[in-house]
Design a protein around this motif. Structure first.
Motif, PDB file in Angstrom:
ATOM      1  N   GLY A  29       0.791  -1.225   0.000  1.00 49.58           N
ATOM      2  CA  GLY A  29       0.000   0.000   0.000  1.00 49.58           C
ATOM      3  C   GLY A  29       0.824   1.276   0.000  1.00 49.58           C
TER       4      GLY A  29
ATOM      5  N   ALA B  25      -6.460   5.315  -1.155  1.00 52.17           N
ATOM      6  CA  ALA B  25      -6.516   4.029  -0.440  1.00 52.17           C
ATOM      7  C   ALA B  25      -5.973   4.129   0.972  1.00 52.17           C
ATOM      8  CB  ALA B  25      -5.732   2.966  -1.211  1.00 52.17           C
ATOM      9  N   TYR B  26      -5.382   5.261   1.306  1.00 51.87           N
ATOM     10  CA  TYR B  26      -4.705   5.411   2.600  1.00 51.87           C
ATOM     11  C   TYR B  26      -5.241   6.690   3.229  1.00 51.87           C
ATOM     12  CZ  TYR B  26      -0.659   5.043   5.766  1.00 51.87           C
ATOM     13  OH  TYR B  26       0.155   4.883   6.859  1.00 51.87           O
ATOM     14  N   ASP B  37      -7.448   1.706   5.572  1.00 49.28           N
ATOM     15  CA  ASP B  37      -8.115   1.230   4.363  1.00 49.28           C
ATOM     16  C   ASP B  37      -9.639   1.189   4.514  1.00 49.28           C
ATOM     17  OD1 ASP B  37      -7.903  -0.744   6.253  1.00 49.28           O
ATOM     18  OD2 ASP B  37      -7.279  -2.323   4.869  1.00 49.28           O
ATOM     19  N   LYS B  41     -12.917   1.223   1.673  1.00 52.07           N
ATOM     20  CA  LYS B  41     -13.830   0.074   1.654  1.00 52.07           C
ATOM     21  C   LYS B  41     -15.289   0.479   1.827  1.00 52.07           C
ATOM     22  CE  LYS B  41     -10.984  -2.916   4.203  1.00 52.07           C
ATOM     23  NZ  LYS B  41     -10.890  -3.609   5.502  1.00 52.07           N
TER      24      LYS B  41
END
Lengths: 204, 270
Positions: A29, B25-26, B37, B41
């Motif tokens: 990530g 995403a972060y 995350d 989601k």
């Protein structure tokens, strides 16, 4: 026994192998260093709790053979804690190593984390048969610090989260359970007693 | 990219940008969960249209305004800003939006409007993170009026030439590039002109760690993280072996904003 230990080594190294694969496959990530630090810290704590599970489990089940895996499990707690510390030092602080001294002094969660690692180091260094013999009764006394290390490790986790303490709370509860199971009255109650031989029938 | 004129650097940095996938995403957006995350989601549950913003407090015009009407008279601008999180990481993100000051001026704040208070949506149906009281809901933030009126302060509606992603605070979020990221409140439903320093969520939770101003400052350490350096999460390469970079006062925007705090002890007003 060797076969069982080999399987244990392989299992214990799986999380490490998985993380190495994550690095190469770039699966970590946006902030891979944070992810690696967190994952290795969690595995250190898990192995520590697993090592603390051996004795109560032995008492409950009567499987004394479990004691023979305790050192191996404990050494993996030290292994993951060392990887965790190394990632912090080399990958995270890289180039700003002097910051670690300031971190240890000024930031309580790092102070307790570092203390926990120092404790594990002492246990790892004295984990050999030779050291056991040499230290005698003091070896048992020294290795009782593992309970304190457990508390420091959970505090380290608890104090680093910003507001959501649910995950460290789970580990704190597990540790509390493992410690309570060691209190002498509790330990006696869970101890499985070898069954007395059936009385011989006499007379008729 | 087009060459950047001198003086324009503050508005559009040429530093290497964070990948869109990483910036989306972060995220810290606790209304969708405390994991980094979780927002990616769960934020799809957020309904961003229709969206209304309540303008309240010390201003000549107040009331509930539809987002389109709020933005209509203003020209959308692109800004490429550094974003520094209090946790010690940073990104470089291209935003699009309108200067907050231009938007606020239309409501003619009165002399009593010394601060601006912002509120995030708090709807448990759309935001599963609200079930856990990690902070007191709704999330609130605030700026001093001169900070709010500063040309660097942006109300973002887009990023990377697209719509603002829901996990990044769609449809309307604040961007204050010289402050730690948590000041840049997401999914805003209320803007209020107030006379006194308004409560702010992280300050309420832990006043010793998070001040009202929360200007990026390498000389004032957070009790948990050194603020001297940061991990820059940018570029397309692996960041496993990337070096830390020094954190700059006001996140590198000192030339533009330091005068706002002239005479203030920044150790006290952290």
């Amino acid at each position: 026994m060797i076969a069982v230990k080999t399987v244990l080594h392989v299992l214990a190294l799986l999380p490490f192998a998985w993380l190495v694969a994550d690095i190469y496959l770039d699966r970590l990530g946006a902030d891979p260093i944070a992810e690696l630090t967190h994952a290795t810290g969690l595995w250190a704590l898990r192995f520590l709790l697993l090592a603390l599970t051996v004795t109560p489990l032995r008492r409950v089940t009567g499987w004394n053979v479990l004691a023979r895996f305790r050192r191996l499990i404990g050494l993996y707690a030290f292994f993951y804690a060392s990887v965790h510390l190394s990632i912090y030092l080399v990958l995270d602080l890289g180039g700003y190593w002097s910051q670690i001294l300031e971190d240890i002094v000024k930031r309580p969660y790092i102070t307790v984390g570092f203390a926990a690692w120092c404790g594990l180091l002492a246990l790892a260094l004295t984990s050999t048969r030779g050291m056991m013999r040499r230290l005698g009764r003091r070896w048992t006394q020294l290795h009782r610090i593992v309970y304190g290390i457990g508390v420091l490790a959970v505090l380290h986790f608890w104090w680093l989260v910003k507001s959501d303490v649910r995950e460290p709370a789970v580990y704190a509860a597990l540790l509390a359970l493992l410690l309570v199971l060691r209190l002498p009255p509790v330990a006696r109650r869970i101890q499985r007693r070898p069954r007395a031989p059936a009385p011989v029938q006499r007379g008729a | 990219a087009a060459p950047v004129a001198p003086g324009e650097e503050a508005f559009r940095t040429t530093e290497e940008q964070t990948r869109y996938e990483d910036a989306t995403a972060y995220n810290n957006f606790y209304e969708f969960g405390t994991g980094k995350d979780d927002p990616a989601k769960y934020a799809h549950r957020l309904r961003t249209s229709p969206w209304n913003v309540e303008i309240a407090g010390h201003a000549e015009t107040t009331g509930v305004v539809a987002l389109e009407d709020l933005l209509k008279p203003l020209a959308v601008q692109e800004r490429i800003y550094r974003l520094r999180c209090v946790e010690g990481w940073s990104m470089v993100i291209p935003w699009s939006g309108v200067p907050l000051g231009e938007l606020l001026a239309r409501f003619k704040p009165t002399a009593q409007a010394k601060y601006v208070a912002f509120t995030t949506l708090a709807d448990p149906e759309q935001m599963p993170g609200l079930r856990y009281r990690s902070i007191r809901w709704p999330y609130v933030e605030g700026l001093r009026i001169d900070e709010a009126m500063h040309p660097l302060t942006l109300l973002a509606t887009g990023m990377y030439g697209r719509e603002l992603a829901k996990q990044n605070g769609a449809p309307l979020r604040l961007i204050v590039p010289w402050k730690y990221g948590f000041k840049s409140i997401k999914s805003i439903v209320k803007i209020e002109f107030v006379e006194n320093m308004p409560p702010t969520s992280w300050n309420e939770l832990q006043p010793s760690e998070y001040g009202f101003f929360s200007n990026v400052n390498p000389d004032v350490d957070h009790p948990r993280w050194s603020q001297k350096t940061e991990r820059r999460l940018a570029g397309s390469g692996s960041r496993v072996f990337a070096d830390r970079i020094p954190t700059r006062p006001f996140n590198g925007y000192a030339e533009q904003v330091a005068s706002l705090y002239a005479g203030m002890d920044l150790r006290k007003w952290f």
